[in-house]
Design a protein around this motif. Structure first.
Motif, PDB file in Angstrom:
ATOM      1  N   GLY A 100       0.816  -1.211   0.000  1.00 43.70           N
ATOM      2  CA  GLY A 100       0.000   0.000   0.000  1.00 43.70           C
ATOM      3  C   GLY A 100       0.853   1.265   0.000  1.00 43.70           C
ATOM      4  N   ASP A 101       1.928   1.248   0.794  1.00 40.90           N
ATOM      5  CA  ASP A 101       2.849   2.387   0.829  1.00 40.90           C
ATOM      6  C   ASP A 101       3.497   2.601  -0.534  1.00 40.90           C
ATOM      7  OD1 ASP A 101       2.317   2.681   3.518  1.00 40.90           O
ATOM      8  OD2 ASP A 101       4.151   1.690   4.194  1.00 40.90           O
ATOM      9  N   TRP A 102       4.010   1.525  -1.132  1.00 40.17           N
ATOM     10  CA  TRP A 102       4.704   1.639  -2.418  1.00 40.17           C
ATOM     11  C   TRP A 102       3.765   2.150  -3.505  1.00 40.17           C
ATOM     12  CZ3 TRP A 102       6.637  -4.078  -1.850  1.00 40.17           C
ATOM     13  CH2 TRP A 102       7.606  -4.132  -0.840  1.00 40.17           C
ATOM     14  N   GLU A 103       2.552   1.624  -3.522  1.00 40.07           N
ATOM     15  CA  GLU A 103       1.587   2.065  -4.536  1.00 40.07           C
ATOM     16  C   GLU A 103       1.347   3.570  -4.442  1.00 40.07           C
ATOM     17  OE1 GLU A 103      -1.801  -0.727  -6.051  1.00 40.07           O
ATOM     18  OE2 GLU A 103      -1.775  -0.783  -3.863  1.00 40.07           O
ATOM     19  N   PHE A 104       1.078   4.020  -3.234  1.00 43.45           N
ATOM     20  CA  PHE A 104       0.756   5.434  -3.057  1.00 43.45           C
ATOM     21  C   PHE A 104       1.958   6.310  -3.383  1.00 43.45           C
ATOM     22  CE2 PHE A 104      -0.091   9.403  -0.886  1.00 43.45           C
ATOM     23  CZ  PHE A 104      -1.426   9.620  -1.170  1.00 43.45           C
ATOM     24  N   LEU A 105       3.130   5.921  -2.925  1.00 47.56           N
ATOM     25  CA  LEU A 105       4.327   6.738  -3.138  1.00 47.56           C
ATOM     26  C   LEU A 105       4.763   6.761  -4.601  1.00 47.56           C
ATOM     27  CD1 LEU A 105       6.320   5.580   0.012  1.00 47.56           C
ATOM     28  CD2 LEU A 105       5.420   7.879  -0.390  1.00 47.56           C
ATOM     29  N   LEU A 106       4.555   5.654  -5.316  1.00 42.61           N
ATOM     30  CA  LEU A 106       4.992   5.576  -6.706  1.00 42.61           C
ATOM     31  C   LEU A 106       3.943   6.052  -7.698  1.00 42.61           C
ATOM     32  CD1 LEU A 106       6.886   2.153  -6.739  1.00 42.61           C
ATOM     33  CD2 LEU A 106       7.860   4.355  -7.390  1.00 42.61           C
ATOM     34  N   THR A 107       2.660   5.814  -7.392  1.00 37.44           N
ATOM     35  CA  THR A 107       1.602   6.119  -8.370  1.00 37.44           C
ATOM     36  C   THR A 107       0.614   7.175  -7.893  1.00 37.44           C
ATOM     37  OG1 THR A 107       0.017   4.430  -7.597  1.00 37.44           O
ATOM     38  CG2 THR A 107       1.755   3.708  -9.109  1.00 37.44           C
ATOM     39  N   GLY A 108       0.607   7.461  -6.588  1.00 32.35           N
ATOM     40  CA  GLY A 108      -0.340   8.439  -6.072  1.00 32.35           C
ATOM     41  C   GLY A 108      -1.714   7.858  -5.790  1.00 32.35           C
ATOM     42  N   GLU A 109      -1.881   6.557  -5.982  1.00 31.48           N
ATOM     43  CA  GLU A 109      -3.166   5.912  -5.709  1.00 31.48           C
ATOM     44  C   GLU A 109      -2.927   4.472  -5.303  1.00 31.48           C
ATOM     45  OE1 GLU A 109      -4.140   4.726 -10.350  1.00 31.48           O
ATOM     46  OE2 GLU A 109      -5.070   6.496  -9.463  1.00 31.48           O
ATOM     47  N   THR A 110      -4.000   3.806  -4.868  1.00 29.13           N
ATOM     48  CA  THR A 110      -3.892   2.400  -4.485  1.00 29.13           C
ATOM     49  C   THR A 110      -5.008   1.602  -5.134  1.00 29.13           C
ATOM     50  OG1 THR A 110      -5.263   2.690  -2.515  1.00 29.13           O
ATOM     51  CG2 THR A 110      -2.874   2.975  -2.255  1.00 29.13           C
ATOM     52  N   ALA A 111      -4.767   0.309  -5.276  1.00 30.05           N
ATOM     53  CA  ALA A 111      -5.740  -0.554  -5.941  1.00 30.05           C
ATOM     54  C   ALA A 111      -6.793  -1.086  -4.976  1.00 30.05           C
ATOM     55  CB  ALA A 111      -5.021  -1.717  -6.618  1.00 30.05           C
ATOM     56  N   GLY A 112      -6.734  -0.689  -3.701  1.00 30.54           N
ATOM     57  CA  GLY A 112      -7.688  -1.193  -2.712  1.00 30.54           C
ATOM     58  C   GLY A 112      -7.175  -2.457  -2.052  1.00 30.54           C
ATOM     59  N   GLU A 113      -8.084  -3.338  -1.666  1.00 29.76           N
ATOM     60  CA  GLU A 113      -7.677  -4.555  -0.972  1.00 29.76           C
ATOM     61  C   GLU A 113      -6.897  -5.483  -1.892  1.00 29.76           C
ATOM     62  OE1 GLU A 113     -10.741  -6.618   1.043  1.00 29.76           O
ATOM     63  OE2 GLU A 113     -10.820  -5.158   2.675  1.00 29.76           O
ATOM     64  N   LEU A 114      -5.932  -6.158  -1.327  1.00 31.50           N
ATOM     65  CA  LEU A 114      -5.116  -7.087  -2.091  1.00 31.50           C
ATOM     66  C   LEU A 114      -5.887  -8.376  -2.375  1.00 31.50           C
ATOM     67  CD1 LEU A 114      -1.820  -6.618  -0.055  1.00 31.50           C
ATOM     68  CD2 LEU A 114      -2.403  -5.568  -2.245  1.00 31.50           C
ATOM     69  N   ARG A 115      -5.619  -8.972  -3.514  1.00 33.46           N
ATOM     70  CA  ARG A 115      -6.300 -10.206  -3.899  1.00 33.46           C
ATOM     71  C   ARG A 115      -5.542 -11.398  -3.320  1.00 33.46           C
ATOM     72  NH1 ARG A 115      -6.664 -13.995  -8.075  1.00 33.46           N
ATOM     73  NH2 ARG A 115      -4.807 -13.177  -9.137  1.00 33.46           N
ATOM     74  N   SER A 116      -6.158 -12.042  -2.328  1.00 30.79           N
ATOM     75  CA  SER A 116      -5.521 -13.159  -1.639  1.00 30.79           C
ATOM     76  C   SER A 116      -5.822 -14.473  -2.346  1.00 30.79           C
ATOM     77  CB  SER A 116      -6.009 -13.217  -0.194  1.00 30.79           C
ATOM     78  OG  SER A 116      -5.449 -14.330   0.469  1.00 30.79           O
ATOM     79  N   LEU A 117      -4.783 -15.284  -2.495  1.00 30.32           N
ATOM     80  CA  LEU A 117      -4.961 -16.603  -3.103  1.00 30.32           C
ATOM     81  C   LEU A 117      -5.120 -17.682  -2.046  1.00 30.32           C
ATOM     82  CD1 LEU A 117      -3.700 -14.909  -5.442  1.00 30.32           C
ATOM     83  CD2 LEU A 117      -2.519 -16.996  -6.155  1.00 30.32           C
ATOM     84  N   ARG A 118      -4.630 -17.393  -0.821  1.00 30.64           N
ATOM     85  CA  ARG A 118      -4.714 -18.379   0.249  1.00 30.64           C
ATOM     86  C   ARG A 118      -4.777 -17.661   1.587  1.00 30.64           C
ATOM     87  NH1 ARG A 118       0.107 -22.418   0.533  1.00 30.64           N
ATOM     88  NH2 ARG A 118       1.128 -20.674   1.568  1.00 30.64           N
TER      89      ARG A 118
END
Length: 252
Positions: A155-173
């Protein structure tokens, strides 16, 4: 002059990341941003009163003072913006210390909380291969690391690099099945990592270390830089072999 800017910039960042309580952080972020803008304007007003020698053809003192002040307050302002962005994704009244991240509904990290004992980012061709954990072999490049919550970090990397986030992460397990979990790293983040240059990655890593410290995690800047630059290399490699990027981690 540069040393003074660095010292005061660090101090302003430390002030910006003080509150840990969610309600306090909301008000504090607004105050830090408002104070940052106010300080820049005050510096400009002060510089406008400085006498300029006859024949001076450089930038005006007002501009110089505003730029210097902006350099000082930028670390704190960026930290406040990132924290504000993360808070905006939470439901009102929700406490992240009780919720965890999207990839792990019961797992939380930080001061007094569990930090994964093992983290591994890896490339895989699809979910079927990735869901059992990092596959082994030269055709599946990977990066092992530890000492931080990968869900929070993404979440930190997304915001710092792109200025936005994709929301909740897609969990496989889900974690509850085995103590470990696997989630897919968002495409937007993978692209941003693969395209970022070394200087940009160092800047983002330093900001990430500051955000981690605000959550009670100990993450040296040197470790943050090494982790992020190696992850960027992995994202570039994954893209070049047409594989997706995933993360596996183990919670004690």
């Amino acid at each position: 002059m540069l040393a003074g800017i660095l010292v005061f910039g660090w101090a302003w960042w430390a002030i910006a990341t003080l509150p840990r309580n969610t309600a306090a952080r909301r008000a504090w972020n607004t105050g830090v941003l408002g104070a940052s803008v106010f300080l820049v304007l005050v510096a400009g007003a002060y510089g406008a009163q400085v006498a300029v020698p006859i024949g001076h053809d450089g930038p005006s003192p007002a501009v110089v003072y505003m730029l210097q002040t902006a350099a000082v307050v930028t670390p704190g302002a960026v930290a406040a913006l990132v924290r504000a962005g993360r808070l905006a994704r939470e439901r009102p009244g929700e406490d992240r210390t009780k919720r965890g991240n999207g990839a792990d509904a019961g797992h939380v990290t930080g001061a007094g909380r569990n930090v994964p004992v093992a983290v591994e980012f890896f490339a895989a061709p699809d979910d079927r291969v990735a869901e059992t954990g990092p596959p082994r072999g030269e055709e599946f490049p990977a990066l092992e690391c530890t000492g931080f919550d990968p869900g929070e970090a993404v979440g930190d990397w997304e915001f710092l690099l792109t200025g936005e986030t994709a929301g909740e992460l897609r969990s496989l397990r889900p974690t509850k099945n085995s103590g470990s979990t696997v989630f897919e790293v968002p495409d937007g983040l993978c692209e941003a990592l693969a395209q970022a240059n070394r200087r940009r990655l160092v800047e983002v890593a330093a900001a990430w270390a500051g955000l981690a410290a605000g959550r009670g995690e100990y993450l040296p800047v040197e470790t943050a830089v090494e982790t992020l630059t190696e992850l960027a290399d992995l994202a570039h490699t994954a893209a070049s072999i047409r594989q997706r990027l995933y993360c596996w981690y183990l919670v004690p």
